[in-house]
Motif scaffolding. Sequence first.
Motif, PDB file in Angstrom:
ATOM      1  N   VAL A   1      -3.288   4.490   0.267  1.00 46.45           N
ATOM      2  CA  VAL A   1      -2.477   3.298   0.514  1.00 46.45           C
ATOM      3  C   VAL A   1      -3.428   2.127   0.692  1.00 46.45           C
ATOM      4  CG1 VAL A   1      -0.797   2.174   2.005  1.00 46.45           C
ATOM      5  CG2 VAL A   1      -0.646   4.642   1.612  1.00 46.45           C
ATOM      6  N   LEU A   2      -3.374   1.185  -0.233  1.00 43.46           N
ATOM      7  CA  LEU A   2      -4.229   0.000  -0.202  1.00 43.46           C
ATOM      8  C   LEU A   2      -3.381  -1.225   0.077  1.00 43.46           C
ATOM      9  CD1 LEU A   2      -7.049  -1.377  -0.762  1.00 43.46           C
ATOM     10  CD2 LEU A   2      -6.195  -1.717  -3.104  1.00 43.46           C
ATOM     11  N   ALA A   3      -3.784  -2.029   1.045  1.00 40.40           N
ATOM     12  CA  ALA A   3      -3.077  -3.276   1.357  1.00 40.40           C
ATOM     13  C   ALA A   3      -3.882  -4.454   0.835  1.00 40.40           C
ATOM     14  CB  ALA A   3      -2.876  -3.407   2.860  1.00 40.40           C
TER      15      ALA A   3
ATOM     16  N   LEU B   1       3.737  -0.068  -6.633  1.00 46.30           N
ATOM     17  CA  LEU B   1       3.135  -1.390  -6.511  1.00 46.30           C
ATOM     18  C   LEU B   1       4.173  -2.303  -5.872  1.00 46.30           C
ATOM     19  CD1 LEU B   1       1.526  -1.618 -10.071  1.00 46.30           C
ATOM     20  CD2 LEU B   1       0.494  -0.716  -7.976  1.00 46.30           C
ATOM     21  N   LEU B   2       3.941  -2.679  -4.630  1.00 48.32           N
ATOM     22  CA  LEU B   2       4.957  -3.366  -3.830  1.00 48.32           C
ATOM     23  C   LEU B   2       4.448  -4.733  -3.400  1.00 48.32           C
ATOM     24  CD1 LEU B   2       5.869  -0.342  -1.516  1.00 48.32           C
ATOM     25  CD2 LEU B   2       6.881  -0.936  -3.727  1.00 48.32           C
ATOM     26  N   ASP B   3       5.120  -5.782  -3.850  1.00 51.77           N
ATOM     27  CA  ASP B   3       4.743  -7.147  -3.478  1.00 51.77           C
ATOM     28  C   ASP B   3       5.666  -7.619  -2.351  1.00 51.77           C
ATOM     29  OD1 ASP B   3       3.569  -9.606  -3.380  1.00 51.77           O
ATOM     30  OD2 ASP B   3       4.285 -10.291  -5.334  1.00 51.77           O
ATOM     31  N   GLU B   4       5.110  -7.832  -1.179  1.00 55.69           N
ATOM     32  CA  GLU B   4       5.849  -8.286   0.001  1.00 55.69           C
ATOM     33  C   GLU B   4       7.068  -7.390   0.286  1.00 55.69           C
ATOM     34  OE1 GLU B   4       4.759 -10.553   1.907  1.00 55.69           O
ATOM     35  OE2 GLU B   4       3.632 -12.030   0.776  1.00 55.69           O
ATOM     36  N   PRO B   5       6.866  -6.080   0.411  1.00 54.48           N
ATOM     37  CA  PRO B   5       8.025  -5.189   0.598  1.00 54.48           C
ATOM     38  C   PRO B   5       8.749  -5.378   1.920  1.00 54.48           C
ATOM     39  CG  PRO B   5       5.976  -3.987   0.933  1.00 54.48           C
ATOM     40  CD  PRO B   5       5.590  -5.340   0.401  1.00 54.48           C
TER      41      PRO B   5
ATOM     42  N   ARG C   1       1.776   9.902  -2.984  1.00 56.85           N
ATOM     43  CA  ARG C   1       2.021   8.606  -3.616  1.00 56.85           C
ATOM     44  C   ARG C   1       0.767   7.748  -3.465  1.00 56.85           C
ATOM     45  NH1 ARG C   1       5.875  11.143  -4.739  1.00 56.85           N
ATOM     46  NH2 ARG C   1       8.072  10.595  -4.688  1.00 56.85           N
ATOM     47  N   THR C   2       0.440   7.030  -4.531  1.00 57.50           N
ATOM     48  CA  THR C   2      -0.601   6.013  -4.462  1.00 57.50           C
ATOM     49  C   THR C   2       0.104   4.673  -4.327  1.00 57.50           C
ATOM     50  OG1 THR C   2      -2.043   7.335  -5.882  1.00 57.50           O
ATOM     51  CG2 THR C   2      -2.582   5.003  -5.646  1.00 57.50           C
ATOM     52  N   VAL C   3      -0.224   3.920  -3.288  1.00 54.01           N
ATOM     53  CA  VAL C   3       0.518   2.692  -2.983  1.00 54.01           C
ATOM     54  C   VAL C   3      -0.446   1.512  -2.901  1.00 54.01           C
ATOM     55  CG1 VAL C   3       2.060   1.542  -1.347  1.00 54.01           C
ATOM     56  CG2 VAL C   3       2.199   4.029  -1.653  1.00 54.01           C
ATOM     57  N   ILE C   4      -0.104   0.446  -3.611  1.00 50.64           N
ATOM     58  CA  ILE C   4      -0.763  -0.847  -3.422  1.00 50.64           C
ATOM     59  C   ILE C   4       0.318  -1.821  -3.000  1.00 50.64           C
ATOM     60  CG2 ILE C   4      -2.188  -2.664  -4.408  1.00 50.64           C
ATOM     61  CD1 ILE C   4      -3.152  -0.747  -6.508  1.00 50.64           C
TER      62      ILE C   4
ATOM     63  N   LEU D   1      -0.303   1.348   8.285  1.00 55.34           N
ATOM     64  CA  LEU D   1       0.021   2.024   7.036  1.00 55.34           C
ATOM     65  C   LEU D   1      -1.147   2.202   6.068  1.00 55.34           C
ATOM     66  CD1 LEU D   1       3.385   0.189   6.288  1.00 55.34           C
ATOM     67  CD2 LEU D   1       3.116   2.529   7.118  1.00 55.34           C
ATOM     68  N   ALA D   2      -2.118   1.317   6.086  1.00 54.17           N
ATOM     69  CA  ALA D   2      -3.114   1.277   5.017  1.00 54.17           C
ATOM     70  C   ALA D   2      -4.348   2.120   5.328  1.00 54.17           C
ATOM     71  CB  ALA D   2      -3.531  -0.164   4.740  1.00 54.17           C
TER      72      ALA D   2
END
Length: 258
Positions: free
Chosen positions: A29-31, A158-162, A188-191, A203-204
């Motif tokens: 998880v990358l922020a 890929l989540l922008d301002e979730p 899951r790989t999350v950015i 989270l990150a």
Amino acid sequence: MIDVINVTHHYGVRPVIKDISLQVSPGEVLALMGPNGMGKTTLLAIIAGALSPIEGTVRVDGKIRRSTPEDELAIRKLVVYLPADAWLPSTRTGREWLLAVGRLYGVDERRLMDHVPRLLALFDLETQADQPIPAYSTGQRKKLALSGALITDAPILLLDEPFSGGLDPSGIMALKRVLQFHRERRDRTVIMATPVPELVEELADRIAIIHDGRIIAHDTVPALRRAAGVAGSLDEIYEKLVNPQAAAKIQKYFGEMP
């Protein structure tokens, strides 16, 4: 899982991101953090394939984005991209939309019939589920958009301002728990781009701070704390790295008040 290699992009003559390289491991998880207008949304859109970089490449699961139709289609089956202001249809109900997105991603029908009602319950959308989407409030549309991303079962999010867009406290809690669940399972790989330090810390795995179109720091919170020489919270680390004059500006503001 994701390699961003020497990516540069600009609108007209104004560079937005400049020679960015970034690697994200499977299950990480990358922020993305940084001041407004510094390239976070552009970088996410390029990773998602919604934009083509002026220079550089993006590789997902060993395949280069937009290299061939076959590779691009294979990548799109792995990735779901949720912009901050996601499009939703005006002629469908929330339930119909979730079913359509799931089928587009090839989710098994039995899995869909189980997952859709659980997502609607998770985000308190059961009452509105069979109403046309225009009847939803702003926050309800945000919850539906998030549900649309999760229904895909895509391994890359890929989540922008979730956490923005009118999401209420229960919605924030639900999304946070879902992301924590997948982080623990490493499935899951999350950015995600979010400006909320408290959520990022929870989270990150790692944080990439973008300033003036470049990544100025990319590491874990403890490593960023050491690099900044700050023993406090992430917001203090962020201000030290990005805007060291913030405290002085705040003091100046209050000092000049009549």
